[in-house]
Design an enzyme around this catalytic site. Structure first.
Site, PDB file in Angstrom:
ATOM      1  N   CYS A 125      -2.891   5.327   5.784  1.00 53.77           N
ATOM      2  CA  CYS A 125      -4.347   5.333   5.845  1.00 53.77           C
ATOM      3  C   CYS A 125      -4.841   5.630   7.267  1.00 53.77           C
ATOM      4  CB  CYS A 125      -4.868   3.967   5.398  1.00 53.77           C
ATOM      5  SG  CYS A 125      -4.550   2.685   6.600  1.00 53.77           S
TER       6      CYS A 125
ATOM      7  N   ASP B  75       2.316   2.663   2.551  1.00 57.35           N
ATOM      8  CA  ASP B  75       2.245   3.442   3.788  1.00 57.35           C
ATOM      9  C   ASP B  75       3.531   3.274   4.611  1.00 57.35           C
ATOM     10  OD1 ASP B  75      -0.197   4.103   2.927  1.00 57.35           O
ATOM     11  OD2 ASP B  75      -1.331   3.017   4.449  1.00 57.35           O
TER      12      ASP B  75
ATOM     13  N   CYS C 281      -2.655  -2.944   8.663  1.00 53.97           N
ATOM     14  CA  CYS C 281      -2.268  -1.603   9.110  1.00 53.97           C
ATOM     15  C   CYS C 281      -1.766  -1.648  10.553  1.00 53.97           C
ATOM     16  CB  CYS C 281      -3.437  -0.641   8.988  1.00 53.97           C
ATOM     17  SG  CYS C 281      -4.329  -0.767   7.415  1.00 53.97           S
TER      18      CYS C 281
ATOM     19  N   CYS D 178       0.831  -1.219   0.000  1.00 57.05           N
ATOM     20  CA  CYS D 178       0.000   0.000   0.000  1.00 57.05           C
ATOM     21  C   CYS D 178       0.858   1.259   0.000  1.00 57.05           C
ATOM     22  CB  CYS D 178      -0.937   0.002   1.200  1.00 57.05           C
ATOM     23  SG  CYS D 178      -0.073   0.069   2.775  1.00 57.05           S
TER      24      CYS D 178
END
Ligand code: FES
Length: 147
Positions: free
Chosen positions: A64, A41, A108, A39
């Site tokens: 995110c 991140d 995450c 992603c």
């Protein structure tokens, strides 16, 4: 958008909107940065250590909302705690403290666990403190790069 919001608990929304411990610690005792290549991140954790206690912790997360909420909650969970406890913080514990994350957002919370571990390892390495490498299994594969 109501449908999307319903996926997230009140706690996730609270920590996303009002994240705790955001920022940088100048002269931190340990810094850990991890990224998720899928992603894109990135999460960075700064630790201040006082006699084996996490006396302060801050984070910067370019990611995110779930990553921001996870960082916020994870820092709250380890603040004031012994390093041994910070090292055993799992992404599961972070997720539970947030009253859950949607399945596709569980990764995450993994960033938070990994960034904290890496920051503790950085502290140990900088201070020549011996440790069991098995505590940091994710770092083993990159041992050749000297990190
Ligand atoms: Fe990448 Fe959340 S989508 S950390």
């Amino acid at each position: 958008m109501v449908i999307t919001m319903a996926l997230y608990s009140e706690k996730v929304m609270d920590h996303f909107r009002n994240p705790r411990n955001v920022g940088v610690i100048e002269n931190a005792d340990g810094v850990g940065e991890v990224g998720n290549p899928v992603c894109g991140d990135i999460m960075k954790i700064y630790l201040k250590i006082d006699r084996d206690i996490v006396s302060d912790v801050k984070f910067e997360t370019f990611g995110c909302g779930s990553a921001i909420a996870s960082s916020s909650m994870a820092t709250e969970l380890i603040k004031g705690k012994p390093l041994s406890e910070a090292l055993t913080l799992t992404n599961k514990a972070v997720t539970e403290a947030l009253d859950g994350l949607p399945a596709h957002k569980l990764h995450c919370s993994v960033l938070a666990e990994e960034a904290i571990k890496k920051a503790v390892k950085d502290y140990y390495d900088k201070n020549g403190i011996a440790y069991d490498p098995a505590l940091f299994p994710d770092c083993e594969h990159c041992a050749h790069c000297g990190e």
